[in-house]
Design a protein around this motif. Sequence first.
Motif, PDB file in Angstrom:
ATOM      1  N   ASP A  77      10.676  79.205  57.390  1.00  0.00           N
ATOM      2  CA  ASP A  77       9.706  78.528  58.410  1.00  0.00           C
ATOM      3  C   ASP A  77       8.131  78.755  58.222  1.00  0.00           C
ATOM      4  OD1 ASP A  77      11.883  77.382  59.651  1.00  0.00           O
ATOM      5  OD2 ASP A  77      12.189  78.966  61.075  1.00  0.00           O
ATOM      6  N   ASP A  78       7.880  79.991  58.133  1.00  0.00           N
ATOM      7  CA  ASP A  78       6.442  80.544  57.670  1.00  0.00           C
ATOM      8  C   ASP A  78       5.854  79.687  56.493  1.00  0.00           C
ATOM      9  OD1 ASP A  78       6.309  82.190  59.924  1.00  0.00           O
ATOM     10  OD2 ASP A  78       6.462  83.928  58.799  1.00  0.00           O
ATOM     11  N   ALA A  79       6.594  79.630  55.451  1.00  0.00           N
ATOM     12  CA  ALA A  79       6.342  78.964  54.350  1.00  0.00           C
ATOM     13  C   ALA A  79       6.040  77.375  54.510  1.00  0.00           C
ATOM     14  CB  ALA A  79       7.336  78.962  53.195  1.00  0.00           C
ATOM     15  N   VAL A  80       6.781  76.890  55.377  1.00  0.00           N
ATOM     16  CA  VAL A  80       6.738  75.443  55.420  1.00  0.00           C
ATOM     17  C   VAL A  80       5.445  75.302  56.619  1.00  0.00           C
ATOM     18  CG1 VAL A  80       7.756  73.380  57.040  1.00  0.00           C
ATOM     19  CG2 VAL A  80       9.323  74.703  55.210  1.00  0.00           C
ATOM     20  N   GLU A  81       5.224  76.186  57.485  1.00  0.00           N
ATOM     21  CA  GLU A  81       4.024  76.031  58.406  1.00  0.00           C
ATOM     22  C   GLU A  81       2.693  76.220  57.420  1.00  0.00           C
ATOM     23  OE1 GLU A  81       2.185  78.616  62.053  1.00  0.00           O
ATOM     24  OE2 GLU A  81       4.098  79.329  61.292  1.00  0.00           O
ATOM     25  N   GLU A  82       2.673  77.155  56.603  1.00  0.00           N
ATOM     26  CA  GLU A  82       1.602  77.242  55.962  1.00  0.00           C
ATOM     27  C   GLU A  82       1.287  76.178  54.808  1.00  0.00           C
ATOM     28  OE1 GLU A  82      -0.775  79.749  55.308  1.00  0.00           O
ATOM     29  OE2 GLU A  82      -0.208  80.686  57.127  1.00  0.00           O
ATOM     30  N   THR A  83       2.170  75.933  54.006  1.00  0.00           N
ATOM     31  CA  THR A  83       1.893  74.494  52.997  1.00  0.00           C
ATOM     32  C   THR A  83       2.860  73.461  52.976  1.00  0.00           C
ATOM     33  OG1 THR A  83       2.710  76.115  51.387  1.00  0.00           O
ATOM     34  CG2 THR A  83       0.534  76.291  51.502  1.00  0.00           C
ATOM     35  N   GLY A  84       3.519  73.407  54.011  1.00  0.00           N
ATOM     36  CA  GLY A  84       4.629  72.477  53.883  1.00  0.00           C
ATOM     37  C   GLY A  84       4.069  70.797  53.921  1.00  0.00           C
TER      38      GLY A  84
END
Length: 312
Positions: free
Chosen positions: A153-160
């Motif tokens: 979820d944090d990855a998608v929030e950052e650069t998704g």
Amino acid sequence: MPGGENQRGATDAQAVEALACGGLVILPTETVYGLAADAADAQAVAAIFEAKGRPRFNPLIAHVADAAQAEAIAVFDARARALADAFWPGPLTIVAPVRDRLAVCDLARAGLDSVAVRVPGHVRARAVIAAFGRPVVAPSANRSGRPSPTTFDDAVEETGHAAADAVDGGPCAVGVESTVVSVLDGRIALLRPGSVTREEIEAVVGPLDEGGEGHRSPGRTTLHYAPDAPVRINVDRAGEGEILLGFGPGVGDPRWSLSPDGDLREAAANLFRRLREADRQKPAAIAVSPIPAHGLGEAINDRLKRAAGFVG
């Protein structure tokens, strides 16, 4: 992420197709989530820099499926092979002379005559890379300078927003980026500490040279891994409006502790997640308890110093 239909995770085949089409893919590793692209495709690599806002002079790590694929793009001597045998698959990156300049483009190498390469320990990552058949670069899937994402979820929030697909591999087991070691001109130097410790490396290849060439390693800018809130390190208690990330029994609120038991591996795995969670509370600052400097503590302190905006 375009379309939104793969928010909970693409299949390996979908990720491979996206890479083959020049797209970016959020890819899990055992260290942190990466934003991956074909290492040979300069346009795709440029898209990573654009999505992250990353300095162009910072080289990227080429992730490969196995040691044979690594030696196809890098020149390994006996000591590099010994390190690969000891720590791959796993969180060790080896910087060696580049063999195949087309397989890892100039932009990915920051124009250097060396290449950083590793075999990730995460099974999904290796499966995608093996099916793709070529090296991929996969810097952490955060905007440059911010804490690295250790959850999907944090990855998608950052650069998704910039990714064609995203692979959900669960929480990252290690939680800090790979150790980086250079094996160049007969010298072995530690360029970036990580979960493979200095002591473990020296047990395989002997004493490390001091100094090294830090520009050959990713993640060496002074302000790095930083949340929006200021970070204060090596403090015993939080000030007014601050959140204390404690370490050890009885230090601070257990909900924010990096490790209530004083376990360095637990602290490493929690580090970036706790920084992100604390930052979402919009504190006056994030205070962090002293962390022992030995073993994995060297890597944790390195990341904290950069999050605080200085290198000690």
